[in-house]
Design a protein around this motif. Sequence first.
Motif, PDB file in Angstrom:
ATOM      1  N   GLU A   1       3.349  14.238   2.196  1.00 53.75           N
ATOM      2  CA  GLU A   1       4.074  15.394   1.660  1.00 53.75           C
ATOM      3  C   GLU A   1       3.230  16.226   0.709  1.00 53.75           C
ATOM      4  OE1 GLU A   1       5.264  12.320   1.731  1.00 53.75           O
ATOM      5  OE2 GLU A   1       7.424  12.250   2.135  1.00 53.75           O
ATOM      6  N   TYR A   2       2.302  15.584  -0.010  1.00 60.78           N
ATOM      7  CA  TYR A   2       1.530  16.290  -1.030  1.00 60.78           C
ATOM      8  C   TYR A   2       0.252  16.909  -0.470  1.00 60.78           C
ATOM      9  CZ  TYR A   2       4.656  13.416  -3.793  1.00 60.78           C
ATOM     10  OH  TYR A   2       5.781  12.802  -4.309  1.00 60.78           O
ATOM     11  N   ASN A   3      -0.156  16.526   0.726  1.00 59.19           N
ATOM     12  CA  ASN A   3      -1.419  16.996   1.292  1.00 59.19           C
ATOM     13  C   ASN A   3      -1.235  17.668   2.658  1.00 59.19           C
ATOM     14  OD1 ASN A   3      -3.164  16.098  -0.802  1.00 59.19           O
ATOM     15  ND2 ASN A   3      -2.918  14.000  -0.073  1.00 59.19           N
TER      16      ASN A   3
ATOM     17  N   ILE B   1       0.839  -1.206   0.000  1.00 60.41           N
ATOM     18  CA  ILE B   1       0.000   0.000   0.000  1.00 60.41           C
ATOM     19  C   ILE B   1       0.868   1.247   0.000  1.00 60.41           C
ATOM     20  CG2 ILE B   1      -1.680   1.367   1.305  1.00 60.41           C
ATOM     21  CD1 ILE B   1      -2.760  -1.229   2.480  1.00 60.41           C
ATOM     22  N   TYR B   2       0.556   2.171  -0.903  1.00 62.60           N
ATOM     23  CA  TYR B   2       1.121   3.516  -0.870  1.00 62.60           C
ATOM     24  C   TYR B   2      -0.058   4.474  -0.730  1.00 62.60           C
ATOM     25  CZ  TYR B   2       3.596   7.776  -2.195  1.00 62.60           C
ATOM     26  OH  TYR B   2       4.130   9.038  -2.194  1.00 62.60           O
ATOM     27  N   SER B   3      -0.029   5.326   0.292  1.00 60.67           N
ATOM     28  CA  SER B   3      -1.176   6.202   0.535  1.00 60.67           C
ATOM     29  C   SER B   3      -0.754   7.652   0.666  1.00 60.67           C
ATOM     30  CB  SER B   3      -1.922   5.781   1.805  1.00 60.67           C
ATOM     31  OG  SER B   3      -3.056   6.621   2.014  1.00 60.67           O
ATOM     32  N   GLU B   4      -1.415   8.509  -0.106  1.00 63.78           N
ATOM     33  CA  GLU B   4      -1.269   9.955   0.016  1.00 63.78           C
ATOM     34  C   GLU B   4      -2.487  10.571   0.691  1.00 63.78           C
ATOM     35  OE1 GLU B   4      -0.673  11.370  -3.936  1.00 63.78           O
ATOM     36  OE2 GLU B   4       1.219  10.290  -4.218  1.00 63.78           O
ATOM     37  N   GLY B   5      -3.420   9.724   1.142  1.00 68.15           N
ATOM     38  CA  GLY B   5      -4.655  10.212   1.761  1.00 68.15           C
ATOM     39  C   GLY B   5      -4.884   9.596   3.123  1.00 68.15           C
TER      40      GLY B   5
ATOM     41  N   VAL C   1       6.703   5.966   7.504  1.00 65.31           N
ATOM     42  CA  VAL C   1       5.736   6.989   7.917  1.00 65.31           C
ATOM     43  C   VAL C   1       6.368   8.345   7.653  1.00 65.31           C
ATOM     44  CG1 VAL C   1       4.325   7.891   9.798  1.00 65.31           C
ATOM     45  CG2 VAL C   1       4.880   5.445   9.714  1.00 65.31           C
ATOM     46  N   SER C   2       5.806   9.103   6.713  1.00 61.57           N
ATOM     47  CA  SER C   2       6.385  10.385   6.313  1.00 61.57           C
ATOM     48  C   SER C   2       5.288  11.446   6.250  1.00 61.57           C
ATOM     49  CB  SER C   2       7.068  10.252   4.951  1.00 61.57           C
ATOM     50  OG  SER C   2       7.604  11.481   4.528  1.00 61.57           O
ATOM     51  N   SER C   3       5.481  12.532   7.018  1.00 58.89           N
ATOM     52  CA  SER C   3       4.500  13.628   7.058  1.00 58.89           C
ATOM     53  C   SER C   3       3.094  13.088   7.321  1.00 58.89           C
ATOM     54  CB  SER C   3       4.532  14.434   5.757  1.00 58.89           C
ATOM     55  OG  SER C   3       5.793  15.030   5.571  1.00 58.89           O
ATOM     56  N   THR C   4       3.018  12.192   8.285  1.00 59.13           N
ATOM     57  CA  THR C   4       1.766  11.511   8.616  1.00 59.13           C
ATOM     58  C   THR C   4       1.633  11.414  10.127  1.00 59.13           C
ATOM     59  OG1 THR C   4       1.864  10.161   6.606  1.00 59.13           O
ATOM     60  CG2 THR C   4       0.442   9.365   8.380  1.00 59.13           C
ATOM     61  N   ASP C   5       0.454  11.697  10.644  1.00 59.94           N
ATOM     62  CA  ASP C   5       0.196  11.535  12.067  1.00 59.94           C
ATOM     63  C   ASP C   5      -0.616  10.265  12.279  1.00 59.94           C
ATOM     64  OD1 ASP C   5       1.536  13.892  12.608  1.00 59.94           O
ATOM     65  OD2 ASP C   5      -0.277  15.108  12.470  1.00 59.94           O
ATOM     66  N   VAL C   6      -0.048   9.344  13.059  1.00 62.28           N
ATOM     67  CA  VAL C   6      -0.691   8.061  13.330  1.00 62.28           C
ATOM     68  C   VAL C   6      -1.059   8.023  14.807  1.00 62.28           C
ATOM     69  CG1 VAL C   6      -0.478   5.559  13.211  1.00 62.28           C
ATOM     70  CG2 VAL C   6       0.734   6.976  11.557  1.00 62.28           C
ATOM     71  N   ASN C   7      -2.311   7.745  15.089  1.00 57.05           N
ATOM     72  CA  ASN C   7      -2.758   7.735  16.473  1.00 57.05           C
ATOM     73  C   ASN C   7      -2.216   6.533  17.239  1.00 57.05           C
ATOM     74  OD1 ASN C   7      -4.187   8.540  18.784  1.00 57.05           O
ATOM     75  ND2 ASN C   7      -6.006   7.374  18.184  1.00 57.05           N
ATOM     76  N   GLU C   8      -2.405   5.322  16.693  1.00 56.64           N
ATOM     77  CA  GLU C   8      -1.997   4.107  17.403  1.00 56.64           C
ATOM     78  C   GLU C   8      -1.507   3.047  16.424  1.00 56.64           C
ATOM     79  OE1 GLU C   8      -5.212   4.094  21.117  1.00 56.64           O
ATOM     80  OE2 GLU C   8      -5.737   3.113  19.215  1.00 56.64           O
ATOM     81  N   ILE C   9      -0.453   2.330  16.833  1.00 56.84           N
ATOM     82  CA  ILE C   9       0.010   1.159  16.098  1.00 56.84           C
ATOM     83  C   ILE C   9       0.087  -0.011  17.067  1.00 56.84           C
ATOM     84  CG2 ILE C   9       1.887   0.099  14.783  1.00 56.84           C
ATOM     85  CD1 ILE C   9       2.671   2.857  13.811  1.00 56.84           C
TER      86      ILE C   9
END
Length: 275
Positions: free
Chosen positions: A113-115, A76-80, A146-154
């Motif tokens: 990075e794009y959003n 998976i690659y995600s920009e959203g 994880v790049s320019s992404t806020d993750v609540n829990e892993i």
Amino acid sequence: IKGNNNTVTGNSQAGITTAAGQTLHITDTKFTGFLSDYRGGAIYNKGSMDTVSGEFSNNRVVSSSTDSYAKGGGAIYSEGNITSITADFINNSASASAVYSGASGGAIYLSGEYNNHIQVNNIGTSSDYVTFSGNTANFTAGAIAVSSTDVNEIYANFYDNAVIINRVDGPSGYGGAMTVSNSEVGLISGDFKRNYISSVADLYGRRVASLHRMPGLGLDDEITYIDSYEVIFEALKRGEYEFVICPIQVGDAFLEKLQIHDVHPSYAVTHVFGS
């Protein structure tokens, strides 16, 4: 997509791409054998993803980019934004074919990075830990980037993920299990075992023991110096340390003597043993 635990086979073709404004729902679906030459072997998400459950196995990105740093995301690659991922990721990979290039995120690449940053609520849950096993990248982040992404829990267990370098110049790779850059991760819970390090940088912030002084590595805050290898490896066996720096022959001897089974020499950094 409601898979009812059925398998969708990619036959070495690229998978699903979601456009901006679209929302993808995936429940109980197994994705295997997808291949992209750009980003996201099974899924390239430019919109948003709600529930993602099932399994992703043997999906690949083999980037044709000649950039020194090609983004990957083997599965998976995600920009959203993503609400919840409760899928397992097994033997996915991200690589770049050019000898001067490398890709990251063997299983997942989260790219805000794009959003102007994206949000991910959870990967796994406290009652349902997900598994990342056998995923690889040839630059950084064997499992998750994880790049320019806020993750609540892993909530995840990471086993046997690795960064395997084929670059002939530039920096060494790092992050056998995961890398986090320009991001915030609220909580990480789970096991990390045999996620092979590729550079000294992966020892920063870890629990490291050594008998001899190691000047010039910048690890003064990480290394505890102990005057007995036997004491060091006994402490490693108890879980007090994550890594030991010592000669290979010494390490192998103490692994056998003390019957330590889940510790291995690093693939890429000389004289480092760890779990």
